[in-house]
Design a protein around this motif. Structure first.
Motif, PDB file in Angstrom:
ATOM      1  N   PRO A 169       0.836  -1.213   0.000  1.00  0.00           N
ATOM      2  CA  PRO A 169       0.000   0.000   0.000  1.00  0.00           C
ATOM      3  C   PRO A 169       0.862   1.252   0.000  1.00  0.00           C
ATOM      4  O   PRO A 169       1.946   1.281   0.588  1.00  0.00           O
ATOM      5  CB  PRO A 169      -0.808  -0.120   1.300  1.00  0.00           C
ATOM      6  CG  PRO A 169      -0.032  -1.059   2.159  1.00  0.00           C
ATOM      7  CD  PRO A 169       0.642  -2.004   1.227  1.00  0.00           C
ATOM      8  N   SER A 170       0.370   2.298  -0.669  1.00  0.00           N
ATOM      9  CA  SER A 170       1.141   3.542  -0.771  1.00  0.00           C
ATOM     10  C   SER A 170       1.136   4.333   0.509  1.00  0.00           C
ATOM     11  O   SER A 170       1.962   5.218   0.697  1.00  0.00           O
ATOM     12  CB  SER A 170       0.581   4.420  -1.905  1.00  0.00           C
ATOM     13  OG  SER A 170      -0.780   4.731  -1.640  1.00  0.00           O
ATOM     14  N   GLN A 171       0.211   4.029   1.417  1.00  0.00           N
ATOM     15  CA  GLN A 171       0.141   4.716   2.705  1.00  0.00           C
ATOM     16  C   GLN A 171       0.230   3.704   3.825  1.00  0.00           C
ATOM     17  O   GLN A 171      -0.241   2.570   3.694  1.00  0.00           O
ATOM     18  CB  GLN A 171      -1.177   5.516   2.834  1.00  0.00           C
ATOM     19  CG  GLN A 171      -1.315   6.641   1.830  1.00  0.00           C
ATOM     20  CD  GLN A 171      -0.262   7.720   2.035  1.00  0.00           C
ATOM     21  OE1 GLN A 171       0.180   7.959   3.156  1.00  0.00           O
ATOM     22  NE2 GLN A 171       0.136   8.375   0.960  1.00  0.00           N
ATOM     23  N   GLN A 176       9.560   9.953   2.367  1.00  0.00           N
ATOM     24  CA  GLN A 176      10.228   9.992   1.059  1.00  0.00           C
ATOM     25  C   GLN A 176      11.290   8.894   0.957  1.00  0.00           C
ATOM     26  O   GLN A 176      11.416   8.239  -0.081  1.00  0.00           O
ATOM     27  CB  GLN A 176      10.872  11.363   0.855  1.00  0.00           C
ATOM     28  CG  GLN A 176      11.591  11.514  -0.471  1.00  0.00           C
ATOM     29  CD  GLN A 176      12.269  12.866  -0.586  1.00  0.00           C
ATOM     30  OE1 GLN A 176      11.976  13.792   0.149  1.00  0.00           O
ATOM     31  NE2 GLN A 176      13.205  12.974  -1.512  1.00  0.00           N
ATOM     32  N   VAL A 177      12.044   8.684   2.036  1.00  0.00           N
ATOM     33  CA  VAL A 177      13.044   7.617   2.031  1.00  0.00           C
ATOM     34  C   VAL A 177      12.366   6.256   1.876  1.00  0.00           C
ATOM     35  O   VAL A 177      12.802   5.410   1.087  1.00  0.00           O
ATOM     36  CB  VAL A 177      13.888   7.655   3.324  1.00  0.00           C
ATOM     37  CG1 VAL A 177      14.831   6.453   3.382  1.00  0.00           C
ATOM     38  CG2 VAL A 177      14.683   8.945   3.407  1.00  0.00           C
ATOM     39  N   VAL A 178      11.294   6.047   2.620  1.00  0.00           N
ATOM     40  CA  VAL A 178      10.573   4.773   2.535  1.00  0.00           C
ATOM     41  C   VAL A 178      10.052   4.550   1.120  1.00  0.00           C
ATOM     42  O   VAL A 178      10.197   3.452   0.544  1.00  0.00           O
ATOM     43  CB  VAL A 178       9.417   4.755   3.563  1.00  0.00           C
ATOM     44  CG1 VAL A 178       8.537   3.517   3.349  1.00  0.00           C
ATOM     45  CG2 VAL A 178       9.957   4.778   4.985  1.00  0.00           C
ATOM     46  N   GLU A 179       9.446   5.570   0.531  1.00  0.00           N
ATOM     47  CA  GLU A 179       8.918   5.442  -0.832  1.00  0.00           C
ATOM     48  C   GLU A 179      10.038   5.152  -1.830  1.00  0.00           C
ATOM     49  O   GLU A 179       9.874   4.357  -2.765  1.00  0.00           O
ATOM     50  CB  GLU A 179       8.182   6.725  -1.227  1.00  0.00           C
ATOM     51  CG  GLU A 179       6.927   7.011  -0.423  1.00  0.00           C
ATOM     52  CD  GLU A 179       5.787   6.055  -0.732  1.00  0.00           C
ATOM     53  OE1 GLU A 179       5.925   5.260  -1.689  1.00  0.00           O
ATOM     54  OE2 GLU A 179       4.768   6.092  -0.016  1.00  0.00           O
ATOM     55  N   SER A 180      11.194   5.800  -1.637  1.00  0.00           N
ATOM     56  CA  SER A 180      12.316   5.579  -2.557  1.00  0.00           C
ATOM     57  C   SER A 180      12.801   4.139  -2.482  1.00  0.00           C
ATOM     58  O   SER A 180      13.102   3.516  -3.510  1.00  0.00           O
ATOM     59  CB  SER A 180      13.466   6.529  -2.236  1.00  0.00           C
ATOM     60  OG  SER A 180      13.081   7.869  -2.437  1.00  0.00           O
ATOM     61  N   ILE A 181      12.884   3.600  -1.269  1.00  0.00           N
ATOM     62  CA  ILE A 181      13.314   2.210  -1.125  1.00  0.00           C
ATOM     63  C   ILE A 181      12.304   1.278  -1.777  1.00  0.00           C
ATOM     64  O   ILE A 181      12.669   0.353  -2.517  1.00  0.00           O
ATOM     65  CB  ILE A 181      13.490   1.856   0.362  1.00  0.00           C
ATOM     66  CG1 ILE A 181      14.615   2.675   0.998  1.00  0.00           C
ATOM     67  CG2 ILE A 181      13.756   0.369   0.533  1.00  0.00           C
ATOM     68  CD1 ILE A 181      15.976   2.402   0.423  1.00  0.00           C
ATOM     69  N   LEU A 182      11.028   1.501  -1.526  1.00  0.00           N
ATOM     70  CA  LEU A 182       9.992   0.638  -2.102  1.00  0.00           C
ATOM     71  C   LEU A 182       9.976   0.716  -3.622  1.00  0.00           C
ATOM     72  O   LEU A 182       9.710  -0.268  -4.314  1.00  0.00           O
ATOM     73  CB  LEU A 182       8.622   1.032  -1.546  1.00  0.00           C
ATOM     74  CG  LEU A 182       8.361   0.692  -0.076  1.00  0.00           C
ATOM     75  CD1 LEU A 182       7.063   1.340   0.397  1.00  0.00           C
ATOM     76  CD2 LEU A 182       8.304  -0.818   0.132  1.00  0.00           C
ATOM     77  N   THR A 183      10.268   1.893  -4.171  1.00  0.00           N
ATOM     78  CA  THR A 183      10.193   2.094  -5.618  1.00  0.00           C
ATOM     79  C   THR A 183      11.476   1.666  -6.325  1.00  0.00           C
ATOM     80  O   THR A 183      11.440   1.017  -7.367  1.00  0.00           O
ATOM     81  CB  THR A 183       9.909   3.578  -5.928  1.00  0.00           C
ATOM     82  OG1 THR A 183       8.699   3.977  -5.272  1.00  0.00           O
ATOM     83  CG2 THR A 183       9.786   3.796  -7.423  1.00  0.00           C
ATOM     84  N   ASP A 184      12.633   2.033  -5.752  1.00  0.00           N
ATOM     85  CA  ASP A 184      13.908   1.883  -6.463  1.00  0.00           C
ATOM     86  C   ASP A 184      14.645   0.592  -6.156  1.00  0.00           C
ATOM     87  O   ASP A 184      15.473   0.151  -6.941  1.00  0.00           O
ATOM     88  CB  ASP A 184      14.839   3.058  -6.130  1.00  0.00           C
ATOM     89  CG  ASP A 184      14.231   4.394  -6.522  1.00  0.00           C
ATOM     90  OD1 ASP A 184      13.338   4.392  -7.395  1.00  0.00           O
ATOM     91  OD2 ASP A 184      14.649   5.432  -5.969  1.00  0.00           O
ATOM     92  N   PHE A 185      14.383  -0.013  -5.009  1.00  0.00           N
ATOM     93  CA  PHE A 185      15.189  -1.174  -4.633  1.00  0.00           C
ATOM     94  C   PHE A 185      14.687  -2.439  -5.303  1.00  0.00           C
ATOM     95  O   PHE A 185      13.536  -2.845  -5.112  1.00  0.00           O
ATOM     96  CB  PHE A 185      15.185  -1.355  -3.117  1.00  0.00           C
ATOM     97  CG  PHE A 185      15.909  -2.596  -2.664  1.00  0.00           C
ATOM     98  CD1 PHE A 185      17.236  -2.801  -3.002  1.00  0.00           C
ATOM     99  CD2 PHE A 185      15.254  -3.572  -1.925  1.00  0.00           C
ATOM    100  CE1 PHE A 185      17.906  -3.950  -2.607  1.00  0.00           C
ATOM    101  CE2 PHE A 185      15.905  -4.723  -1.518  1.00  0.00           C
ATOM    102  CZ  PHE A 185      17.236  -4.908  -1.866  1.00  0.00           C
ATOM    103  N   ASP A 186      15.583  -3.034  -6.071  1.00  0.00           N
ATOM    104  CA  ASP A 186      15.301  -4.335  -6.672  1.00  0.00           C
ATOM    105  C   ASP A 186      16.291  -5.343  -6.112  1.00  0.00           C
ATOM    106  O   ASP A 186      15.942  -6.178  -5.283  1.00  0.00           O
ATOM    107  CB  ASP A 186      15.391  -4.248  -8.183  1.00  0.00           C
ATOM    108  CG  ASP A 186      14.968  -5.546  -8.859  1.00  0.00           C
ATOM    109  OD1 ASP A 186      14.377  -6.393  -8.165  1.00  0.00           O
ATOM    110  OD2 ASP A 186      15.242  -5.723 -10.058  1.00  0.00           O
ATOM    111  N   ASP A 187      17.556  -5.224  -6.540  1.00  0.00           N
ATOM    112  CA  ASP A 187      18.592  -6.088  -5.970  1.00  0.00           C
ATOM    113  C   ASP A 187      19.902  -5.332  -5.743  1.00  0.00           C
ATOM    114  O   ASP A 187      20.927  -5.943  -5.446  1.00  0.00           O
ATOM    115  CB  ASP A 187      18.830  -7.308  -6.864  1.00  0.00           C
ATOM    116  CG  ASP A 187      19.222  -6.908  -8.284  1.00  0.00           C
ATOM    117  OD1 ASP A 187      19.394  -5.696  -8.540  1.00  0.00           O
ATOM    118  OD2 ASP A 187      19.356  -7.805  -9.133  1.00  0.00           O
TER     119      ASP A 187
END
Length: 802
Positions: A328-330, A452-463
């Motif tokens: 979830p986004s929130q 913002q940090v949490v969203e960046s990790i969820l969006t950008d982190f793959d491996d």
């Protein structure tokens, strides 16, 4: 006895340095190192400036405003115009450092923050500080990455210069010296700090990143020349190399120096402690053993078939990536809802794996991976129950469970190394969140930055674990700016409180001195009023400005003594003669005091007229009206002094105490002088008794006294409102504790007894200082041991929140 002839072949090293052939050879080796380094470094700097133009142009095209775009274009023009000058200055500075090194004059180069003005408050030059942080960061990262090569060069250069000690900070071709030389050179650029920081980033990218081939070439040439050909990279005694980080982006982590070893790219300086690292590895080993022990005697799950293949890490990561995208986004509204939802995480994970493989129930999770899933689940369950974190921050951090499960599968060092970037990021977010409250973050700046940090990790982190390192560096920069602003506000709050207490203490001292002279005497109302109002204020100012040991303070008290004597009945000619001689001195001293407290000229004239009439009646032997101090003050007899109906305020004087006079006046009725305040309020100048009587060995009193400056606490009022504050300062005057919020603004001040009472009631709690990850692992180990001791089976999977 005669010495053996062989001793003639022993040559002292210091003597060798004076031999012409040896000196020439050593000089040639230094020239060799200098030539290699100049050629390579100058080429790297040229590459840097060839890319500055393109970088600034790209940023200008993406600029969000015309003003920002103009700044980037101006920066491009400035760099083009002064590029050759700056390159030459850099080469000259680097050559100067090398010459100083050869002569034994080069001192350690350590980028430092802009110096603060001595004494009192000072505002740090933001641009200087930003530049210093940029240089320090890139130097630390380069030293971490190149520590092996740097160590070998340091040892070999030490031999070349005759056994001198060479460290990273005074190596003439080391990152610290080169970074400082570049910082000096780029001062020629008249650009804003944003453009300057971009240039530093490019220096890091093209120059610092290109030093490794240079160091390899220097080491090879010195080996060929016979300088320590067998040297190995051995850290000095007392230090221990860190286990090699694995995973993308982790290569930048590593020790820089033995002992307390700074690590780059962190929210605040981190240090590698070999002893702590060893303890951490031992704790992780115990944790894995406890987790593995849960499988002993466990019944296999219903969907497990012997011989079925286990899930590969790739399959697990693919399934987790899908779940991560569905997060979830929130954050969820309540922790309970989140905890209930995550109980099905293993099932969801298996469903995703089956969908990807196309084979239902043909795979199982290995014991090691199941342990990892449970371990991360218990970590986030701890986060959701951690009283150190407000509920809003718990919910935000709880969304990181799946990314951290992926990190744990990718890199087994997450739980074993304190220096792992993902672990340090979580600790940094939790440390910042510990100080968060609705009241201190009304603009939601900190909460939004954590989100913002949490969203960046969820969006950008793959491996790529390097995502955590980049987010850590970015968040660290954000918090550094926040801390700078908060420190200034915190200092001001402390200075204001200190000034207020100095003023209150001066008022009490002045009041005690006056009361000791008038309290038990029957004096004319006009004399009472002069001493209890303007002269008491004059004593306050004198005490604040000059102190109790000053001549002016002693003179002011002497006037009070003589003024009281002058108002007493005179029974013989000798006393009257003395009074006549004393009156001019009294008038002079009184006028000086009244002028100091800003008494109006017309009021002074009227007062002097009334005093003149009084003394005339006294000398003539007429009877005058007298009263006690309490009678005069209670009856409002201060009106006997013209212009005294509002009390004359203490004017501003040098120092923080005087600056706080208006704030103190706001707390004390405007018509009360220090003396009136004591008389009318039953002498509150005495130290107030504590709210409760405490024995010296009372546990809560001890706990309150053991709280150190910098400790965070959570306060709750009767309505249940909660506020988090840090102990900022302990008053040397009243011993009160000053608490400020995360913005540095005052929240409250409390006596140690009042704080002990709140700790006893539970309305105040002391927050933990230990990093989140460490506390979580300790709690998990304790939980597993308890479950093992109870023989009640393994604890339920403690997966918390997505």
């Amino acid at each position: 006895m005669t010495a053996p002839k062989d001793t003639q072949k022993v040559v002292d090293l210091s003597q060798r340095q004076g031999m012409p052939g040896v000196n020439d050879r050593l000089g040639d080796l230094l020239k060799l190192v200098r030539g290699i380094s100049q050629k390579r470094i100058n080429g790297l700097v040229s590459t840097l400036f060839e890319n500055v133009d393109d970088a600034l142009f790209d940023l200008a095209e993406r600029a969000g405003s015309n003003a920002l775009q103009t700044e980037f274009f101006d920066g491009m023009r400035e760099v083009r115009k002064k590029r050759q000058l700056v390159e030459r200055l850099f080469q000259d500075q680097a050559a100067k450092y090398f010459t100083e090194f050869a002569e034994g004059k080069l001192k350690s180069v350590k980028p430092e923050a802009a110096p603060q003005a001595s004494g009192g408050l000072s505002l740090v030059d933001d641009q200087e500080l930003e530049e210093s942080l940029a240089v320090s960061s890139m130097v630390a990262k380069a030293e971490n990455r190149l520590q092996r090569s740097l160590y070998q060069i340091n040892q070999r250069l030490g031999v070349i210069i005759g056994g001198g000690k060479v460290e990273d900070s005074n190596n003439p071709i080391g990152p610290a010296v080169l970074g400082q030389a570049f910082r000096i050179a780029v001062k020629e650029f008249q650009v804003n700090v944003q453009v300057k920081l971009i240039i530093y980033k490019l220096f890091d990218r093209y120059v610092m990143a290109g030093l490794e081939p240079l160091y390899e070439e220097v080491n090879i040439e010195l080996i060929r020349a016979g300088v320590l050909p067998q040297i190995r990279h051995v850290l000095p005694q007392g230090s221990r190399p860190m286990p090699p980080p694995s995973g993308a982006g982790a290569g930048q982590l590593g020790p820089v120096q033995p002992g307390g070893i700074p690590l780059a790219g962190s929210a605040g300086t981190q240090y590698y402690d070999p002893a702590a690292a060893e303890l951490q590895a031992e704790l992780y080993s115990q944790l894995r053993n406890l987790l593995a022990g849960r499988h002993h005697g466990r019944v296999a799950s219903a969907d497990y078939t012997p011989g079925t293949p286990g899930l590969t890490p790739t399959e697990l990561l693919s399934a987790l990536t899908i779940l991560q995208g569905q997060a979830p986004s929130q954050p969820r509204d309540t922790i309970t809802d989140a905890a209930q939802a995550v109980q099905a995480l293993k099932l969801e994970l298996m469903e995703q794996v089956h969908k990807l493989s196309g084979e239902a129930k043909q795979h199982h999770v290995s014991s090691a991976d199941e342990d990892t899933i449970d371990l991360v689940g218990m970590l986030f369950e701890f986060i959701l129950q951690d009283r150190n974190l407000p509920a809003q921050i718990q919910a935000l951090l709880g969304r990181l469970q799946i990314p951290y499960l992926k990190v744990a599968i990718l890199d087994k060092h997450l739980f074993a190394q304190k220096t792992h970037p993902a672990r340090r990021l979580l600790d940094a977010l939790a440390d910042a969140g510990k100080s968060w409250s609705e009241e201190s973050d009304k603009d939601h700046r900190l909460q939004d930055r954590i989100r913002q940090v949490v969203e960046s990790i969820l969006t950008d982190f793959d491996d790529d674990v390097g995502v955590f390192e980049r987010e850590l560096e970015s968040f660290g920069g954000f918090m550094e700016q926040y801390h700078r602003r908060a420190e200034i506000a915190e200092q001001r709050a402390a200075e204001a409180t200190r000034g207020r207490e100095k003023l209150q203490d001066a008022r009490r001292t002045a009041a005690r001195e006056i009361l000791s002279r008038i309290e038990e005497r029957n004096l004319p109302p006009v004399v009472h009023a002069v001493l209890s109002r303007p002269w008491a204020n004059y004593l306050v100012l004198t005490l604040l400005r000059q102190g109790e040991s000053s001549d002016e303070w002693k003179s002011a008290l002497r006037f009070a003594d003589e003024f009281v004597w002058s108002a007493l009945p005179k029974t013989n000619d000798l006393e009257r003669t003395r009074l006549r001689a004393l009156l001019p001195q009294l008038e002079k001293a009184l006028r000086h005091g009244l002028a100091t407290v800003a008494y109006h000229d017309n009021d002074v004239k009227q007062l002097m007229h009334e005093l003149s009439q009084f003394y005339q009646r006294l000398l003539d032997g007429e009877k005058v009206e007298v009263k006690t101090a309490k009678e005069v003050i209670a009856a409002g007899a201060a009106s006997a002094i013209p212009g005294a109906t509002p009390a004359q305020p203490v004017p501003a004087t040098a120092g923080a105490a005087q600056a706080e006079a208006p704030a103190v006046a706001a707390q004390i009725p405007a018509t009360q002088s220090p003396v009136e305040e004591i008389v009318l309020n039953s002498n509150p100048a005495e130290t107030p008794a504590p709210e409760e009587n405490y024995a010296e060995d009372d546990e809560f009193l001890k706990a309150a006294r053991e709280i150190k400056v910098g400790t965070w606490l959570e306060f709750a009022d009767e309505q249940g409102n909660r506020e988090r504050a840090k102990l900022s300062w302990i008053s040397p005057i009243s011993s009160k504790y000053l608490f400020v919020n995360r913005r540095g603004l005052k929240v409250c001040d409390k006596t140690v007894f009042a704080l002990a009472a709140e700790l006893r009631r539970g309305s105040t709690i002391v927050l933990e200082e230990v990093p989140l990850f460490d506390r979580a692992l300790d709690a998990i180990v304790a939980r597993l041991r308890s479950a093992q001791a109870d023989s009640a089976g393994p604890p339920k999977a403690a997966v918390a929140t997505t």
